[in-house]
Design an enzyme around this catalytic site. Structure first.
Site, short mmCIF file in Angstrom:
data_model
loop_
_atom_site.label_atom_id
_atom_site.label_comp_id
_atom_site.label_asym_id
_atom_site.label_seq_id
_atom_site.Cartn_x
_atom_site.Cartn_y
_atom_site.Cartn_z
N ASP A 188 -11.22 3.15 4.70
CA ASP A 188 -11.53 1.74 4.43
C ASP A 188 -12.90 1.35 5.00
OD1 ASP A 188 -11.08 -0.74 3.29
OD2 ASP A 188 -9.83 -1.47 4.93
N GLN B 119 -4.25 -1.87 9.70
CA GLN B 119 -4.19 -3.17 9.02
C GLN B 119 -4.84 -4.26 9.89
OE1 GLN B 119 -3.06 -3.81 5.81
NE2 GLN B 119 -3.89 -5.85 6.16
N LYS C 148 0.84 -1.21 0.00
CA LYS C 148 0.00 0.00 0.00
C LYS C 148 0.87 1.25 0.00
CE LYS C 148 -3.77 -2.54 2.07
NZ LYS C 148 -4.31 -3.12 3.30
#
Ligand code: NAP
Length: 294
Positions: free
Chosen positions: A122, A99, A55
Site C-alpha cells: 500500500d 489498516q 479486503k
C-alpha cells in the site's frame, strides 16, 4: 441542453483489473505459489473492521490467501512493530497491510516504516512514497493508484490539466498529487489552511476530494466540465463530495459507494500478486555462489 455527466463506475474498473489477475494467479499456482496478503487490524473501530473484512473477502474470491492479525486497542508500538517484523520474515506472506488509522497510543509512522519495502503493497513507507514520487514505485499507495486507474480506464486526459487535490495525507492526498504531477498535470494541493478553497477548487479540471468530511465539496465550487473523483468514505457510505449537487457542473464523477473504493481493493490485490510474482521470479533466478562463503 447539457449532456448528463458520466458516472465513473468503480466496479467496472475493479472488474477489469481483477480479470487480468486471474490468469496470473493461475500461473503462480502452477509454480506452487499462492499470493498471500496479511492484514493487521489494531483496535475495534467498526469501519476499519469492515474494510479489513472486505479486503479479506476480495482476496478469497480471487484465490489470494489472506491472513488477518487482530490486535487489541491497548497494543503498544513495540508490539505492533514486532508483529510486522515477524510478517516481514515469513516467506509465505507477500504483502502486508496495516489498516489506517491505528489507535492514538500507537506511533503509526513507526509501524508503517517497519513494513519491508518488498511487502509494502500500500506504499505507506517513506521509501515507497519516495519511489512513487520519482515515478518508479513497485507499489504506489492503493487509493491514489485507483484514482489514476479510473481516469485511465475512461480515457480522461491528465496531461496538461489542472488537478486540484483537497487533502495532503501521506497515504492519499500527497501521493495522488505526485502521481498526477508525474502524468504531467499541473497540481494544486489544498489542506485545512488553504484560503478561498472554493475559488481554488473552481480552477480545477480534475478535482480529487480526500478530506474525510462528508459531502464537503459543494456543487457550485466545481468548474463546468470538471472531472470529480471522490476518495472519501465516511460513515453511512457517504463521500467527501456532495454528489447530487456536483452533477450539474461535473462532466464525470465517481459515486460513493461503487467509485474509488472497489478500485482501491482491486489495486491492493494486484499489488499482492505483483509482489508474489516478483518474489517467485527472484527465487528462480537466484544463482548459487560457486565459491565457498567462510
Ligand atoms: P486524513 O489523514 O484525515 O487527511 C485529511 C486531509 O484533509 C488533511 O490533509 C487535511 O488538512 C484536509 N482537510 C481537512 N479539513 C479541511 C478543510 N476544511 N479544507 C481543506 N482541507 C481539509 O484523511 P485520509 O486518510 O487522507 O482520508 C481522506 C478521505 O479518504 C477519508 O474520507 C477516508 O475515509 C477516505 N479514504 C478512502 C479510501 C478508499 O479506498 N476509498 C482509502 C483511504 C482513505 P491538514 O493536512 O491541514 O490537516
Amino acid at each position: 441542453m447539457r449532456e448528463q455527466p458520466l458516472i465513473l463506475d468503480g466496479n467496472a474498473v475493479a472488474a477489469a483489473i481483477k480479470e487480468k489477475l486471474a490468469a496470473r494467479i493461475g500461473a503462480l499456482a502452477e509454480r506452487g505459489v499462492v499470493p498471500r496478503l496479511a492484514t493487521i487490524l489494531v483496535g475495534d473501530d467498526p469501519s476499519s473492521a469492515t474494510y479489513v473484512k472486505m479486503k479479506g473477502n476480495a482476496c478469497r474470491r480471487l484465490g489470494i490467501d489472506s491472513v488477518r492479525v487482530d490486535l487489541p486497542e491497548a497494543t503498544t508500538t513495540e508490539e505492533l512493530v514486532d508483529v510486522i517484523r515477524r510478517l516481514n520474515d515469513d516467506p509465505a506472506v507477500h504483502g502486508i497491510l496495516l489498516q489506517h488509522p491505528v489507535p492514538h497510543g500507537i506511533d503509526e509512522r513507526a509501524a508503517f516504516e517497519a513494513i519491508a519495502i518488498e511487502k509494502d503493497v500500500d506504499g505507506v513507507t517513506t521509501l515507497g512514497f519516495a519511489r512513487n514520487a520519482f515515478g518508479f514505485a513497485d507499489f504506489p499507495s492503493c487509493t491514489p493508484a485507483a484514482i489514476v486507474s479510473i481516469l485511465d480506464y475512461y480515457n480522461l486526459p491528465i496531461e496538461g490539466k489542472h488537478a486540484v487535490v483537497i487533502g495532503r495525507s501521506p497515504i492519499l492526498g500527497k501521493p495522488v498529487s505526485v502521481m498526477l504531477l508525474n502524468r504531467n498535470a499541473t497540481v494544486t494541493i489544498c489542506h485545512s489552511k488553504t484560503e478561498r478553497l472554493p475559488d481554488v477548487v473552481g480552477a480545477g479540471d480534475i478535482v480529487v476530494a480526500a478530506v474525510g468530511k462528508p459531502k464537503f465539496v459543494q456543487g457550485d465550487w466545481i468548474k463546468p466540465g470538471a472531472v470529480v473523483l471522490d476518495a472519501g468514505y465516511n460513515p453511512g457510505n457517504v463521500g467527501d463530495v456532495d454528489f447530487d449537487a456536483c452533477l450539474s457542473n461535473a462532466s464525470a464523477i465517481t459515486p460513493v459507494p461503487a467509485g474509488v473504493g472497489p478500485v482501491t481493493i482491486a489495486t491492493l490485490l494486484k499489488h499482492t500478486v505483483d509482489a508474489a510474482e516478483k518474489r517467485a521470479n527472484e527465487n528462480r533466478t537466484k544463482i548459487e555462489p560457486h565459491y565457498k562463503i567462510i
